[in-house]
Write an enzyme that holds these catalytic residues in place. Structure first.
Site, PDB file in Angstrom:
ATOM      1  N   GLY A 211       0.827  -1.191   0.000  1.00  0.00           N
ATOM      2  CA  GLY A 211       0.000   0.000   0.000  1.00  0.00           C
ATOM      3  C   GLY A 211       0.866   1.248   0.000  1.00  0.00           C
ATOM      4  O   GLY A 211       1.841   1.365  -0.748  1.00  0.00           O
ATOM      5  N   SER A 212       0.559   2.180   0.891  1.00  0.00           N
ATOM      6  CA  SER A 212       1.226   3.483   0.902  1.00  0.00           C
ATOM      7  C   SER A 212       2.585   3.502   1.589  1.00  0.00           C
ATOM      8  O   SER A 212       3.213   4.563   1.674  1.00  0.00           O
ATOM      9  CB  SER A 212       0.322   4.515   1.579  1.00  0.00           C
ATOM     10  OG  SER A 212      -0.758   4.862   0.749  1.00  0.00           O
ATOM     11  N   ALA A 213       3.059   2.377   2.087  1.00  0.00           N
ATOM     12  CA  ALA A 213       4.365   2.378   2.743  1.00  0.00           C
ATOM     13  C   ALA A 213       5.472   2.850   1.809  1.00  0.00           C
ATOM     14  O   ALA A 213       6.508   3.345   2.256  1.00  0.00           O
ATOM     15  CB  ALA A 213       4.690   0.984   3.279  1.00  0.00           C
TER      16      ALA A 213
END
Length: 495
Positions: A211-213
């Site tokens: 995801g947004s990591a």
């Protein structure tokens, strides 16, 4: 479940009264032990017989003015009507009031599954409701979390108790790893299936969608250019991308605005011009999807989480270096941190040991029906705002390399891991920065969301070096909630 735990220093780490709303109450509300008024009203809201009129009455009589703003009537009627139709109504199981939050456990009549509704009571008017969370909510952990100092030897049992609590309820599928400041693995365990179709279990070697990591990776690449003197955090976007379609925005927006989610850009995926399946080799190729549109607010005047801001940052790195964001990431982050299992794989060319994400359908607001594979969610390829794949071993190695100064000069990094005035709350420049216990700060980044089949969090206690990664292949917020509790435990450990 599979698990591993290595020794550390040779020791095993092992309210108020309220008249009932004029909504039809289910028969069980006449029980000799009556429900509290909020619980009874919420149950009545989900009765199919309530219909649009009953939902409109609830909206007018039960929601506070702030709640009505949070839930416009049209959306309120749609969402809660869909829940009522799908569930056939709910039967009461239990209620737990914790401050201004009412945790209401119910059983769906049609599916005969239990769910916990989080009902937030308005703080200004306790006779009214501010919010009913219309998404799958983790069951509140019933085991007490430590409030004082924790001995390292006690940590594995505490983490195992917390994560097993969720896994046994099918609220977590994934892997967790905790690493001590010395580098030894204090706890590692895998739960659930990487693929239901072929019955492949998750293992510590399983790759999960981040995801947004990835946003923290992008922030490091940009900061590396700052370290080289090729731009500053306060350089206007127009100086780097003079051909940016919205010239006024580019003149007003700085690199700092983009990194701290204060630029006014949006989520990307709901833009009419965005095609998630369209092939591309450079992040800059995504700019035409949104760059000509006006921002939601003037840069620096507010803050809102933005994927598009990090797409722009990826394009900035590509313009300055002449290389693709993917090549920069591989050389400056993956190789330096020893992240050999990580990558931004094409959707049609996934390597071995990749977990399939399982998500609830968009219209299944409470997760009443079985989860389905998220093939239609992943798109062509991840990019500088998110979508890469990694393992818990790679992510904890990354966090340790970050703190050790192997990826960026420590002095410059220190500017990035503190909250920014005017930026997103508990966020620095591309990193989450959350104060925990006194003298303890969680630095890292998570990713995922409801109805995505992606959820995880990767963090390190900055002052001590205790690091963890929790990566899952279910919707948020299940893995993230576990990660919150693990971070709180690590904050109570000695350095």
């Amino acid at each position: 479940m599979s698990s591993t735990s290595l020794p550390l220093t040779r020791r095993s780490l092992i309210g108020s009264s309220l008249a009932l709303a004029a909504l039809p109450l289910p028969a069980f509300a006449q029980n000799p032990a009556p429900l509290d008024p909020h619980s009874a009203a919420v149950l009545a809201l989900f009765e199919p017989s309530a219909g649009p009129a009953g939902r409109a009455a609830f909206h007018a009589e039960r929601l506070s003015s702030a709640g009505q703003q949070r839930w416009p009537l049209t959306r309120f009627d749609k969402v809660f009507g869909e829940i009522a139709d799908l569930s056939g109504g709910f039967d009461f199981v239990a209620a737990d009031r914790r401050g201004a939050t009412l945790w209401l456990t119910v059983r769906a009549r049609r599916q005969q599954v239990e769910r916990t509704l989080r009902v937030r009571i308005d703080r200004e008017d306790v006779t009214r409701i501010f919010d009913i969370l219309a998404s799958p909510t983790p069951t509140p952990f019933v085991g007490p979390l430590p409030q004082g100092a924790i001995a390292p030897a006690d940590l594995p049992a505490l983490v195992a108790s917390r994560i097993t609590f969720s896994a046994m309820r099918d609220e977590f599928s994934g892997v967790c790893r905790v690493v001590a400041p010395s580098g030894e693995v204090a706890y590692e365990a895998a739960f659930g299936l990487a693929s239901r179709g072929s019955q492949v279990p998750n293992t510590p070697a399983t790759r999960f969608h981040l995801g947004s990591a990835d946003k923290s990776f992008t922030a490091l690449l940009v900061a590396g250019l700052v370290a080289e003197g090729r731009l500053t955090f306060d350089t206007p976007l127009a100086e780097v991308l003079p051909d940016y379609p919205n010239a006024d925005f580019a003149r007003a927006c700085t690199i700092r605005h983009l990194l701290s989610h204060a630029a006014g850009l949006g989520a990307l995926f709901n833009r009419p011009g965005y095609d998630g399946d369209k092939p591309y080799s450079r992040v800059a190729e995504l700019l035409p999807s949104f760059a000509a549109e006006p921002p939601a607010f003037a840069p620096g005047s507010s803050a809102a989480y933005s994927n598009e801001g990090f797409v722009v940052l990826g394009a900035v790195a590509e313009r300055i270096t002449g290389e693709s964001w993917y090549d920069l990431l591989d050389r400056h982050v993956y190789r330096r941190a020893g992240m050999q299992a990580s990558g931004h794989f094409l959707h049609q060319q996934l390597p071995e040991r990749v977990a399939v994400g399982y998500r609830y359908h968009q219209d299944d607001h409470l997760g009443l029906s079985p989860r389905q594979p998220n093939d239609d969610f992943r798109g062509y390829r991840g990019n500088s705002c998110g979508g890469g794949y990694s393992t818990v071993a790679d992510m904890t190695a990354y966090l340790r390399a970050l703190r050790d100064g192997k990826l960026l000069d420590r002095a410059l990094l220190g500017q990035m891991v503190v909250q920014q005035p005017g930026g997103l709350g508990e966020y620095g420049l591309g990193f989450m920065a959350e104060p925990l216990a006194e003298g303890r700060t969680l630095i890292g980044h998570g990713g995922g969301g409801p109805h995505s089949g992606v959820d995880g969090m990767n963090g390190i206690i900055w002052e001590t070096g205790w690091a963890f990664s929790v990566l899952g292949n279910y919707d948020a917020p299940f893995a993230g909630t576990i990660a919150d509790d693990i971070a709180a435990m690590l904050a109570r450990l000695p350095g």
